[in-house]
Design an enzyme around this catalytic site. Structure first.
Site, short mmCIF file in Angstrom:
data_model
loop_
_atom_site.label_atom_id
_atom_site.label_comp_id
_atom_site.label_asym_id
_atom_site.label_seq_id
_atom_site.Cartn_x
_atom_site.Cartn_y
_atom_site.Cartn_z
CG ASP A 4 -4.14 2.91 5.51
OD1 ASP A 4 -3.05 2.54 5.55
OD2 ASP A 4 -4.89 2.22 6.13
CD GLU A 9 -1.92 -0.12 10.32
OE1 GLU A 9 -1.42 -0.73 11.41
OE2 GLU A 9 -2.29 0.92 10.26
#
Length: 471
Positions: A93, A158
Site C-alpha cells: 500500500d 502499513e
C-alpha cells in the site's frame, strides 16, 4: 516459474505495480489495495510459491457498518529442513498522491528522469518488495538452489497503521513463524550515498486535540471579541508543546530517555552526513543543531514533536471571515527506546488539560491519541547483521554504515517482541528518495544493485552455519 514465460523487464514490472493506486488511507480506496495484493500474490505463485490470504478482521465505519480489511499475504517457497528460514516483510500500500500536490510527474505513472524512477510507492515499498522477489527469481531463472528457505509477509495497511497485523503475528506464532530463523525488513532508506544497515527506529504516537465552542460557525463581524474562539484556544494549546529550539515542553517527557554513552557518541563521527548538502536538498537556511552528530542524535535517539495541521479551520485560497465552531489540532511525538506510548499519552493529555484550565475557557477540550508504536533497537552482533555486512561488501565493495532511523516502523518491534526472532532492517532506498513526498523515487542503480544485494544476502546468511561469525 514457467520456463516458457518470456522474462518481464524488472523496470516494467515496477511500472505495472506503481500504476495501481493502492492508497490505504481511506477504506473507500481499499479495493485498489486488494487488487495490488492479488497482483503480488499472482507473481509469487507464478514463481512457485504458495500464498495464503490471511484474514485480519474488520474496520468499523462511522456509520456503524463493518468493512473487511485487506488481507495479509503469508507466502512461502519450497522448504528444505537443513536450510535456515528467512522471512521477509514488506507492504504494497502507499501514501495518498495527487498531481495537484506538486508532483512534476504523474504519481502513478513510473517516470524515469536522469536515472531516477519517480512514482508513488517506487521506494516505499513496492520497489524493495519487487527487489526481494527478483532476487529469488534470479536463483530460479539460473536454475540455482535458493540458499535459504523463504517466507514472505506482505500487507496492505502499513501506511494506515497495520491494523490487525499484530494480532495475526500472535495467532501464527506457533505455526507460520515457528520455523522462521530470521526476519528482514526493507522499508527505509540509507543515510547517505553509502549503503547501510539499520539497527533502530523511533516509535510514534499521534494526537488529536479537539476544541469545541458554539453550536454553529459564527460571523466574526457579529461575534468577534464577544466569544472565546476555539481556534485561539487551540493555538495556545499547540504553542505550549514546543519552545523555539524544538524542545518538547511537556513535563516528564525526557525522563526515560537513556543518556548518551561514550561509545554511542563515537559511533556518529564516521557516518557520512553533510549538513550543508541536506540544507540545499530540502531548502532551509539552517537546522536547529550545529553539528552532524547533534542532528543525527536529534533524528534517531531523542524524541521529537511535530505539528501537522488543524482540521476545521478555514484553509482554502481567498478570505473567509468565519469563527469555526470546532477545530482539531493534529500532532505526533516520535518516541525513543524506554519511552512507553501509554505514559507519553498520559503526560501529554495532562499537560494540555493544565494549559486549558489556566485559560478559563468555556469551550470543551478533548484529547485523544492513536498509533502508539514503540521504538525498536537491534543487537549489531546478531548473525543477521554479520551476513548483511558481508553481502553489502560483496556487492558494493565496502562496509555499510550502521544507522538508526528517525521514522516509525512498528512491525520491527512487533516481530521482535512477539516472535522472539532475529529482526534486521536491510534498506536499498537512497537517502534522497523523498518517501511520502511529491518527489518519491528510487534510482535505477539502487533498484538493480539492491536486487543483487538481496541475492547476496541469501548466500551470506546460508554461510553463517558453515563459517565462524566474525564482524
Amino acid at each position: 516459474m514457467d520456463p516458457n514465460e518470456p522474462p518481464v523487464p524488472i523496470l516494467q514490472r515496477l511500472r505495472e505495480w506503481v500504476a495501481i493506486p493502492s492508497d490505504s488511507s481511506q477504506p473507500s480506496l481499499w479495493g485498489e489495495v486488494e487488487r495490488m495484493l492479488h497482483v503480488a500474490a499472482d507473481k509469487i505463485t507464478a514463481m512457485g510459491g504458495t500464498v495464503e490470504f490471511a484474514d485480519v478482521g474488520s474496520h468499523e465505519l462511522p456509520s456503524g457498518a463493518s468493512l473487511r480489511r485487506p488481507p495479509v499475504i503469508l507466502a512461502q517457497f519450497e522448504k528444505e529442513p537443513k536450510k535456515a528460514t528467512l522471512c521477509f516483510y514488506g507492504h504494497v500500500d502507499v501514501q495518498p498522491a495527487n498531481k495537484e500536490d506538486g508532483w512534476a510527474t504523474e504519481p502513478f505513472n513510473l517516470t524515469e528522469i536522469d536515472g531516477n524512477l519517480y512514482g508513488r510507492g517506487a521506494s516505499d515499498n513496492k520497489g524493495p518488495v519487487l527487489a526481494w522477489l527478483h532476487a529469488i527469481e534470479t536463483y530460479l531463472a539460473t536454475k540455482q538452489e535458493v540458499p535459504v528457505n523463504i517466507k514472505l509477509v506482505l500487507e496492505g495497511l502499513e501506511e494506515s497503521g497495520s491494523d490487525g497485523l499484530e494480532e495475526l503475528i500472535q495467532q501464527r506464532n506457533d505455526t507460520f513463524f515457528s520455523d522462521v530463523d530470521y526476519i528482514v525488513i526493507s522499508d527505509n532508506v540509507w543515510l547517505s550515498r553509502r549503503p547501510a544497515l539499520t539497527y533502530g527506529t523511533r516509535g510514534s504516537t499521534y494526537f488529536f486535540v479537539e476544541v469545541e465552542g458554539p453550536k454553529i460557525d459564527l460571523h466574526s463581524g457579529v461575534f468577534g471579541g464577544c466569544v472565546q474562539e476555539p481556534v485561539g484556544d487551540l493555538i495556545a494549546l499547540l504553542g505550549s508543546l514546543l519552545d523555539h529550539r524544538g524542545k518538547i515542553l511537556v513535563p516528564g517527557i525526557y525522563e526515560s530517555v537513556a543518556p548518551v554513552t561514550e561509545e554511542e557518541s563515537k559511533s556518529y563521527q564516521d557516518l557520512h552526513f553533510d549538513l550543508e548538502e541536506m540544507k540545499q536538498e530540502i531548502g532551509v537556511e539552517c537546522f536547529l543543531q550545529d553539528t552532524k552528530e547533534a542532528m543525527l542524535m536529534a533524528r534517531w535517539r531523542y524524541p521529537s514533536l511535530s505539528i501537522h495541521g488543524i482540521e476545521g479551520a478555514f484553509s482554502q485560497p481567498g478570505s473567509k471571515t468565519v469563527i469555526p465552531r470546532r477545530v482539531v489540532g493534529k500532532f505526533s511525538i516520535r518516541q525513543v527506546p524506554n519511552m512507553e506510548p501509554a505514559v507519553v499519552e498520559k503526560q501529554v493529555t495532562e499537560h494540555l488539560h493544565r494549559v486549558f484550565t489556566r485559560r478559563r475557557s468555556p469551550n470543551k477540550l478533548k484529547v485523544s491519541a492513536t498509533v502508539g508504536a514503540k521504538a525498536w533497537v537491534a543487537d549489531l552482533k546478531d548473525p543477521q547483521y554479520i551476513a548483511g555486512r558481508r553481502a553489502v561488501k560483496a556487492v558494493f565493495g565496502g562496509e555499510p554504515e550502521l544507522i538508526r532511523e528517525g521514522s516509525t516502523i512498528p512491525v520491527a518491534h512487533n516481530f521482535q517482541e512477539l516472535t522472539g526472532k532475529s529482526v534486521m532492517m536491510l534498506p536499498i532506498g537512497g537517502h534522497d528518495d523523498a518517501e511520502h513526498s511529491e518527489k518519491e523515487k528510487i534510482s535505477r542503480y539502487n533498484f538493480i544493485e539492491g536486487t543483487k544485494l538481496f541475492a547476496a544476502y541469501f548466500y551470506e546468511l546460508s554461510q553463517l552455519q558453515q563459517s565462524p561469525q566474525k564482524m
